[in-house]
Scaffold this motif. Structure first.
Motif, PDB file in Angstrom:
ATOM      1  N   MET A  52      70.750  29.901 -16.558  1.00 19.53           N
ATOM      2  CA  MET A  52      69.819  30.913 -16.003  1.00 19.53           C
ATOM      3  C   MET A  52      68.543  30.885 -16.836  1.00 19.53           C
ATOM      4  O   MET A  52      68.598  30.858 -18.056  1.00 19.53           O
ATOM      5  CB  MET A  52      70.474  32.294 -16.077  1.00 19.53           C
ATOM      6  CG  MET A  52      69.579  33.363 -15.531  1.00 19.53           C
ATOM      7  SD  MET A  52      70.340  34.999 -15.674  1.00 19.53           S
ATOM      8  CE  MET A  52      71.692  34.765 -14.525  1.00 19.53           C
ATOM      9  N   VAL A  53      67.514  30.893 -16.129  1.00 17.19           N
ATOM     10  CA  VAL A  53      66.225  30.829 -16.811  1.00 17.19           C
ATOM     11  C   VAL A  53      65.415  32.080 -16.425  1.00 17.19           C
ATOM     12  O   VAL A  53      65.301  32.428 -15.241  1.00 17.19           O
ATOM     13  CB  VAL A  53      65.444  29.552 -16.427  1.00 17.19           C
ATOM     14  CG1 VAL A  53      64.096  29.538 -17.123  1.00 17.19           C
ATOM     15  CG2 VAL A  53      66.253  28.323 -16.791  1.00 17.19           C
ATOM     16  N   TRP A  54      64.962  32.801 -17.389  1.00 19.09           N
ATOM     17  CA  TRP A  54      64.112  34.002 -17.163  1.00 19.09           C
ATOM     18  C   TRP A  54      62.656  33.623 -17.346  1.00 19.09           C
ATOM     19  O   TRP A  54      62.280  32.978 -18.306  1.00 19.09           O
ATOM     20  CB  TRP A  54      64.453  35.111 -18.168  1.00 19.09           C
ATOM     21  CG  TRP A  54      65.831  35.663 -17.982  1.00 19.09           C
ATOM     22  CD1 TRP A  54      67.005  35.232 -18.521  1.00 19.09           C
ATOM     23  CD2 TRP A  54      66.121  36.780 -17.178  1.00 19.09           C
ATOM     24  NE1 TRP A  54      68.056  35.970 -18.113  1.00 19.09           N
ATOM     25  CE2 TRP A  54      67.539  36.978 -17.270  1.00 19.09           C
ATOM     26  CE3 TRP A  54      65.398  37.654 -16.373  1.00 19.09           C
ATOM     27  CZ2 TRP A  54      68.207  37.987 -16.598  1.00 19.09           C
ATOM     28  CZ3 TRP A  54      66.091  38.654 -15.727  1.00 19.09           C
ATOM     29  CH2 TRP A  54      67.464  38.819 -15.829  1.00 19.09           C
ATOM     30  N   HIS A  55      61.909  34.048 -16.372  1.00 23.40           N
ATOM     31  CA  HIS A  55      60.459  33.837 -16.484  1.00 23.40           C
ATOM     32  C   HIS A  55      59.779  35.208 -16.568  1.00 23.40           C
ATOM     33  O   HIS A  55      60.126  36.128 -15.816  1.00 23.40           O
ATOM     34  CB  HIS A  55      59.932  33.077 -15.251  1.00 23.40           C
ATOM     35  CG  HIS A  55      60.476  31.704 -15.128  1.00 23.40           C
ATOM     36  ND1 HIS A  55      59.960  30.607 -15.807  1.00 23.40           N
ATOM     37  CD2 HIS A  55      61.531  31.202 -14.411  1.00 23.40           C
ATOM     38  CE1 HIS A  55      60.631  29.539 -15.512  1.00 23.40           C
ATOM     39  NE2 HIS A  55      61.613  29.873 -14.644  1.00 23.40           N
ATOM     40  N   GLY A  56      58.894  35.395 -17.332  1.00 28.88           N
ATOM     41  CA  GLY A  56      58.181  36.693 -17.451  1.00 28.88           C
ATOM     42  C   GLY A  56      56.831  36.517 -18.124  1.00 28.88           C
ATOM     43  O   GLY A  56      56.478  35.423 -18.549  1.00 28.88           O
ATOM     44  N   PHE A  57      56.145  37.681 -18.196  1.00 34.72           N
ATOM     45  CA  PHE A  57      54.843  37.647 -18.886  1.00 34.72           C
ATOM     46  C   PHE A  57      54.624  39.017 -19.546  1.00 34.72           C
ATOM     47  O   PHE A  57      55.193  40.021 -19.145  1.00 34.72           O
ATOM     48  CB  PHE A  57      53.686  37.322 -17.926  1.00 34.72           C
ATOM     49  CG  PHE A  57      53.498  38.334 -16.839  1.00 34.72           C
ATOM     50  CD1 PHE A  57      52.655  39.417 -17.025  1.00 34.72           C
ATOM     51  CD2 PHE A  57      54.186  38.201 -15.629  1.00 34.72           C
ATOM     52  CE1 PHE A  57      52.500  40.316 -16.000  1.00 34.72           C
ATOM     53  CE2 PHE A  57      54.008  39.119 -14.631  1.00 34.72           C
ATOM     54  CZ  PHE A  57      53.160  40.184 -14.797  1.00 34.72           C
ATOM     55  N   ILE A  58      53.877  39.038 -20.519  1.00 37.69           N
ATOM     56  CA  ILE A  58      53.556  40.248 -21.298  1.00 37.69           C
ATOM     57  C   ILE A  58      52.056  40.511 -21.172  1.00 37.69           C
ATOM     58  O   ILE A  58      51.258  39.591 -21.364  1.00 37.69           O
ATOM     59  CB  ILE A  58      53.949  40.079 -22.774  1.00 37.69           C
ATOM     60  CG1 ILE A  58      55.465  39.849 -22.904  1.00 37.69           C
ATOM     61  CG2 ILE A  58      53.521  41.288 -23.588  1.00 37.69           C
ATOM     62  CD1 ILE A  58      55.917  39.504 -24.304  1.00 37.69           C
ATOM     63  N   THR A  59      51.759  41.769 -20.810  1.00 37.57           N
ATOM     64  CA  THR A  59      50.341  42.147 -20.681  1.00 37.57           C
ATOM     65  C   THR A  59      50.043  43.342 -21.591  1.00 37.57           C
ATOM     66  O   THR A  59      50.835  44.291 -21.671  1.00 37.57           O
ATOM     67  CB  THR A  59      50.007  42.540 -19.233  1.00 37.57           C
ATOM     68  OG1 THR A  59      50.362  41.463 -18.372  1.00 37.57           O
ATOM     69  CG2 THR A  59      48.537  42.869 -19.080  1.00 37.57           C
ATOM     70  N   GLU A  60      48.938  43.312 -22.214  1.00 39.06           N
ATOM     71  CA  GLU A  60      48.540  44.446 -23.077  1.00 39.06           C
ATOM     72  C   GLU A  60      48.047  45.607 -22.188  1.00 39.06           C
ATOM     73  O   GLU A  60      47.176  45.446 -21.354  1.00 39.06           O
ATOM     74  CB  GLU A  60      47.436  44.005 -24.032  1.00 39.06           C
ATOM     75  CG  GLU A  60      47.055  45.137 -24.991  1.00 39.06           C
ATOM     76  CD  GLU A  60      45.949  44.702 -25.962  1.00 39.06           C
ATOM     77  OE1 GLU A  60      45.526  45.537 -26.746  1.00 39.06           O
ATOM     78  OE2 GLU A  60      45.503  43.531 -25.886  1.00 39.06           O
ATOM     79  N   ILE A  61      48.671  46.787 -22.354  1.00 35.87           N
ATOM     80  CA  ILE A  61      48.294  47.972 -21.543  1.00 35.87           C
ATOM     81  C   ILE A  61      47.809  49.128 -22.424  1.00 35.87           C
ATOM     82  O   ILE A  61      47.902  50.311 -22.072  1.00 35.87           O
ATOM     83  CB  ILE A  61      49.485  48.439 -20.678  1.00 35.87           C
ATOM     84  CG1 ILE A  61      50.675  48.781 -21.556  1.00 35.87           C
ATOM     85  CG2 ILE A  61      49.851  47.391 -19.626  1.00 35.87           C
ATOM     86  CD1 ILE A  61      51.811  49.448 -20.782  1.00 35.87           C
TER      87      ILE A  61
END
Length: 502
Positions: free
Chosen positions: A1-10
């Motif tokens: 299983m591969v998780w893809h995501g991203f992090i954004t500064e809020i």
């Protein structure tokens, strides 16, 4: 299983959110501190609230949360049933303003005032209603009390015996009570809104507006707070005599004049009858009384020989009473002349000190008879304008009263002082003083503080009334000061002579 995501500064978004929350908190706190309620509801006439500030709990006793949501309490249900038409908002209105009553949680009435404005958008023709409601109970109750007081005063004015006419600063009649209708013959509807001069004959009718204009310019009252006798005009054209007293008031910031009017036609007729009767009787009595008094004086003086002791005593009493009756007739005739305006006055300049010295010398024998002595206090070198004979008559009345009511061994003090353009002459005794209840009648004709005592002391009850008329005919003033048990001081003021009068 591969998780893809991203992090954004809020960080910025969170800070903006917190700032918005803080701003909303400040807004709610500010709105909550307002002396009223801020609200928003749909403009559909149902008053279903979407926002209500916390002030609603202070106003009604119900928290704001009870008016919001699906099972909300209706604000319209708190409106007093009689006032619901006044508080109804219709969708067609753009602005609403009104005063009505609410029933709070305790069942008590709260008067409120509401102002609201409708906001509409292109995609929302119904729009929202934003408004403010605040408590005006104190003002409403004060207004109610004032209206009740005005109704009471109107009822009182309408039913008093004397006529009451109220005019504005331009002389326009605003109030005309039932008594005024009876006296003048007009109904209130016929005179309200018309000039007061319609109730006056000429020349007063033409001059009346000039009086009001002069008062408005200078603020100098021509006849305020004093009784005056005037001629008035009835609807049928008949003229009659009235007694008028005018007072000025301010009502709702406007100057008004209240006239109290009394029809004195009958009183004047009776006064004329009394005056004519007194005049006729006095003249008819004077001639025979002079003969009787003269004859008794000759007998008592021994012109017909020395009468027996018992007879002499009776003759002496008869002679004294005939002289007293003569003085009464003289007083009656003097009063008749004064009232009729037939007494002449020779006004001239006289030394005040000499007038007082002459009065003391003329009444010295009377004081000795009562074992009373005179004291003349130092008098400044003043010149007065007066009729010296009439002034001596006034001073004789003052002095004789002071002597009569002074105790044996008492002192009657005469003094004079300058008061502006006037000279005040005072006669003070050490007698019992004058009762407070008699003060208002002291200068009326035939007035006697105690009839039995006056009869014992002697006197007609006319001396002070005559003195008042004499002083006023010499353009002066008269008065007295007294406290029971501390004597009395009668005074008159006469104008000082100027170089021109001298």
């Amino acid at each position: 299983m591969v998780w893809h995501g991203f992090i954004t500064e809020i960080t910025e978004l969170m800070e903006a959110t917190r700032a918005l929350q803080k701003s909303e908190s400040r807004f709610r706190a500010m709105v909550g501190n307002l002396p009223g309620v801020v609200y928003r509801c749909r403009n559909d006439g149902q008053r279903q609230m979407s926002y209500l500030s916390s002030g609603i709990e202070r106003l009604t006793g119900y928290p704001a949360s009870e008016f919001l949501g699906d099972r909300a309490r209706s604000y319209a249900s708190l409106i007093h049933p009689e006032d619901r038409p006044l508080a109804r908002q219709t969708p067609e209105q753009d602005v609403f303003e009104g005063i009505y009553r609410l029933l709070n949680a305790d069942g008590q009435i709260v008067w409120v005032r509401e102002k609201a404005r409708v906001l509409r958008e292109h995609d929302d023709p119904t729009g929202w209603c934003d408004g403010f409601v605040w408590d005006v109970t104190a003002q409403a109750l004060a207004q109610e009390e004032m209206q009740e007081r005005e109704r009471y005063l109107s009822l009182l004015i309408a039913n008093v015996i004397d006529a009451i006419v109220i005019i504005d600063a331009r002389g326009i009649i605003e109030t005309f009570n039932h008594a005024a209708e009876q006296i003048f013959g007009y109904s209130a509807q016929e005179v309200l809104g018309r000039n007061l001069s319609m109730l006056m004959p000429e020349p007063d009718r033409s001059a009346h507006d000039g009086y009001l204009e002069a008062y408005a310019r200078r603020g100098t009252p021509r006849a305020l707070e004093q009784n005056r006798e005037l001629t008035a005009l009835r609807r049928n054209g008949e003229t009659f005599t009235i007694e008028l007293r005018v007072s000025q008031i301010t009502h709702h910031g406007e100057r008004k004049f209240i006239g109290l009017v009394r029809d004195i036609t009958e009183r004047k007729r009776i006064e004329r009858m009394k005056s004519e009767l007194v005049s006729i009787v006095s003249h008819e009595l004077r001639t025979p009384l002079t003969s009787i008094s003269g004859a008794l004086g000759l007998i008592v003086g021994g012109a017909l020989g020395e009468p027996p002791a018992a007879m002499r005593q009776m003759l002496l009493i008869a002679h004294q009473n005939s002289l007293r009756l003569g003085r009464l007739i003289d007083d009656l005739l003097d009063m008749d002349k004064l009232v009729a305006g037939k007494m002449t006055f020779a006004l001239g300049t006289h030394s005040l000190a000499q007038q007082l010295e002459q009065a003391i010398a003329s009444n010295q024998g009377y004081a000795a008879q009562h074992e009373v002595r005179f004291v003349l206090l130092p008098v400044a070198d003043l010149q007065i304008v007066a009729d010296d004979d009439r002034l001596q008559q006034v001073l004789a009345n003052f002095i004789s009263n002071a002597v009569k009511f002074s105790p044996v061994g008492g002192v009657v003090a005469l003094s004079a002082e300058r008061r502006g353009d006037w000279a005040r002459i005072s006669v003070r005794d050490q007698g019992p003083g004058i009762a407070q209840a008699f003060h208002a009648r002291i200068f009326q004709k035939f007035s006697q503080a105690d009839s039995s005592d006056t009869r014992h002391k002697g006197g007609t009850g006319l001396g002070l009334a005559i003195s008042k008329e004499l002083v006023e005919h010499m353009h002066g003033r008269i008065g007295f000061e007294s406290e029971p048990g501390h004597g009395a001081c009668f005074w008159c003021e006469l104008p000082l002579a100027t170089p021109l009068t001298s």
